[in-house]
Design an enzyme around this catalytic site. Structure first.
Site, PDB file in Angstrom:
ATOM      1  N   GLU A 146      49.199  19.672  44.485  1.00  0.00           N
ATOM      2  CA  GLU A 146      49.024  17.900  43.467  1.00  0.00           C
ATOM      3  C   GLU A 146      49.788  16.370  43.995  1.00  0.00           C
ATOM      4  OE1 GLU A 146      45.875  17.463  42.857  1.00  0.00           O
ATOM      5  OE2 GLU A 146      45.605  19.850  42.208  1.00  0.00           O
ATOM      6  N   LEU A 147      50.258  17.192  45.140  1.00  0.00           N
ATOM      7  CA  LEU A 147      51.312  16.165  45.818  1.00  0.00           C
ATOM      8  C   LEU A 147      52.544  15.988  44.440  1.00  0.00           C
ATOM      9  CD1 LEU A 147      49.886  13.329  47.263  1.00  0.00           C
ATOM     10  CD2 LEU A 147      50.861  15.859  47.749  1.00  0.00           C
TER      11      LEU A 147
END
Length: 457
Positions: A146-147
């Site tokens: 999710e970065l």
């Protein structure tokens, strides 16, 4: 010249079945196989397979000018192999065409970077090896679950050998700065960063099919015109998306596939190219460093990690699973290690989110999600303790871990030594064969000379 870095995330968790309190200690199988297969095949048919066909067509028609990057979790790759092997073939076809890059992430799409550095490193290595075994390539760029990114995390990533990473271009981090450049870590300046452009990414992920949007309908020509009109010096536009934008979040009836097919043509008309993350890291220097003292992600307005660890339910579950990590890593039980990975997927914690309604949750509410997960985790912990009881003190456990680690290092050294001896043996054998050949050749020359002498006589 402006360039677009287009990146897609692909992940599907192994969803848990309804696991009751009375199942604890009696039933060690945790997954809803029917639902997992049904959902994966549905998404594959609606999104992954037609999206791959679309990208194959785009690469071919553009003469290889269209380029795209993918990050596929190890758990998603396992489901591709099991439920949709034809999808694996289409990814291999994409690789053969060129213009496609695969990134490394955590194998289980986990939150291990926030709670267990050792587990994090193990999963990153596992994912790299999975990509190597399936596609024959070694990823050079990292992208976390999710970065998620922070200064501390950048140090770990750099120490693992990566020199480029993708993350979010959060407003509270950038301030007045633009995400349309290459940046660097504040603590590891040699680690370069590409930051997601929220506006252009969310025009596609959130607003594309929104009839109330003032810019609806969005066309490829209009979209490329917006990119062309960005400041002259802002040459890198990072569009980071979930792959399900194509066909699942936005159905084919919205025109999403036709929109993407038209992108290379209008990009070419406006002198806009497409680039891979590794190409941008190689050809661009960082314009500045960014300071991220607390973890950020690409989720929700806050762009933090509260979607997974923002309430007491999530924090309790996360703390509980992390307390047994060292003991699990002592195990050699393949089934136990597999469950360990599947239970770490960030999705399980996301289902416990109380901030807003969760469209993708298989549960009626976050509390059901918490109860079900904790029941499963309770059984899992019993299985771990059956092999490594909690009565073992931490010092004793650490000593055992150290012994195993030293044994592993010794085995590795012995294997290297054995390999050297084998190579030396091969060289020795080659030398013996060469000497034998020379002797044979010399004997033949002596015999020939003798025959010539006899003939002369």
């Amino acid at each position: 010249m402006k360039t677009i870095c287009l990146y897609f995330q692909i992940h599907q968790p192994f969803r848990l079945r309804r696991y009751r309190f009375f199942d604890i200690g009696n039933d060690h199988y945790y997954y809803d196989d029917f639902q997992n297969e049904e959902i994966f095949r549905k998404v594959a048919n609606m999104c992954y397979i037609p999206a791959n066909r679309t990208i194959i067509e785009m690469i071919r028609k553009s003469g290889g000018k269209f380029k795209v990057a993918f990050s596929i979790s190890g758990i998603a790759l396992e489901q591709i192999e099991t439920y949709a092997p034809e999808l694996l073939d289409s990814f291999k076809e994409l690789i053969d065409l060129g213009g496609v890059e695969f990134l490394t992430e955590t194998y289980a799409h986990s939150l291990s970077s926030l709670g267990d550095p050792n587990e994090f490193k193990i999963q990153v290595k596992m994912h790299t090896e999975k990509i190597q075994s399936l596609f024959g390539i070694t990823p050079a760029v990292f992208r976390n679950t999710e970065l998620i990114y922070s200064d501390d995390l950048s140090e770990m990533i750099y120490d693992m050998g990566f020199r480029g990473m993708l993350t979010e271009g959060a407003k509270h981090i950038l301030g007045w700065k633009s995400p349309n450049y290459v940046y660097a870590s504040a603590v590891r300046p040699d680690l370069k960063l590409l930051l997601k452009n929220d506006r252009f990414s969310e025009d596609l992920s959130l607003r594309f099919a929104d009839y109330s949007w003032t810019e609806y309908p969005l066309t490829a020509d209009k979209y490329m015109s917006w990119i062309e009109s960005t400041a002259e010096t802002e040459n890198i536009i990072n569009i980071f998306l979930n792959y399900e934008v194509l066909g699942s979040l936005h159905s084919s009836s919205t025109g999403i596939f036709d929109f993407f097919k038209a992108l290379p043509r209008f990009a070419s008309q406006k002198n806009i190219s497409f680039s891979l993350p590794s190409e941008l890291f190689e050809s661009n220097e960082a314009v500045d460093q960014i300071v991220v003292p607390y973890p950020m992600s690409w989720v929700d307005e806050e762009k933090d990690c509260s979607s997974w660890l923002g309430n007491v339910l999530q924090q309790e579950a996360f703390q509980k699973i992390n307390t047994i990590s060292e003991r699990v890593r002592l195990c050699r039980d393949r089934r136990l290690l597999q469950d360990w990975l599947y239970l770490q997927s960030s999705d399980h914690f996301y289902y416990m989110n109380t901030k807003h309604y969760n469209l993708f949750s298989p549960y009626d509410n976050p509390y059901d999600a918490f109860n079900n997960y904790m029941n499963v985790l309770s059984d899992f912990i019993l299985r771990v303790e059956a092999q490594y009881p909690s009565s073992i003190e931490n010092e004793e456990l650490n000593s055992l871990l150290t012994t195993i680690h030293n044994q592993d290092k010794e085995i590795e050294q012995l294997e290297k030594k054995l390999k050297r001896y084998e190579e030396m043996g091969k060289i020795k054998k080659m030398e013996n064969n060469t000497i034998e050949e020379l002797r044979t050749e010399n004997d033949h020359e002596i015999i020939a000379a003798s025959v010539d002498t006899q003939i002369a006589d």
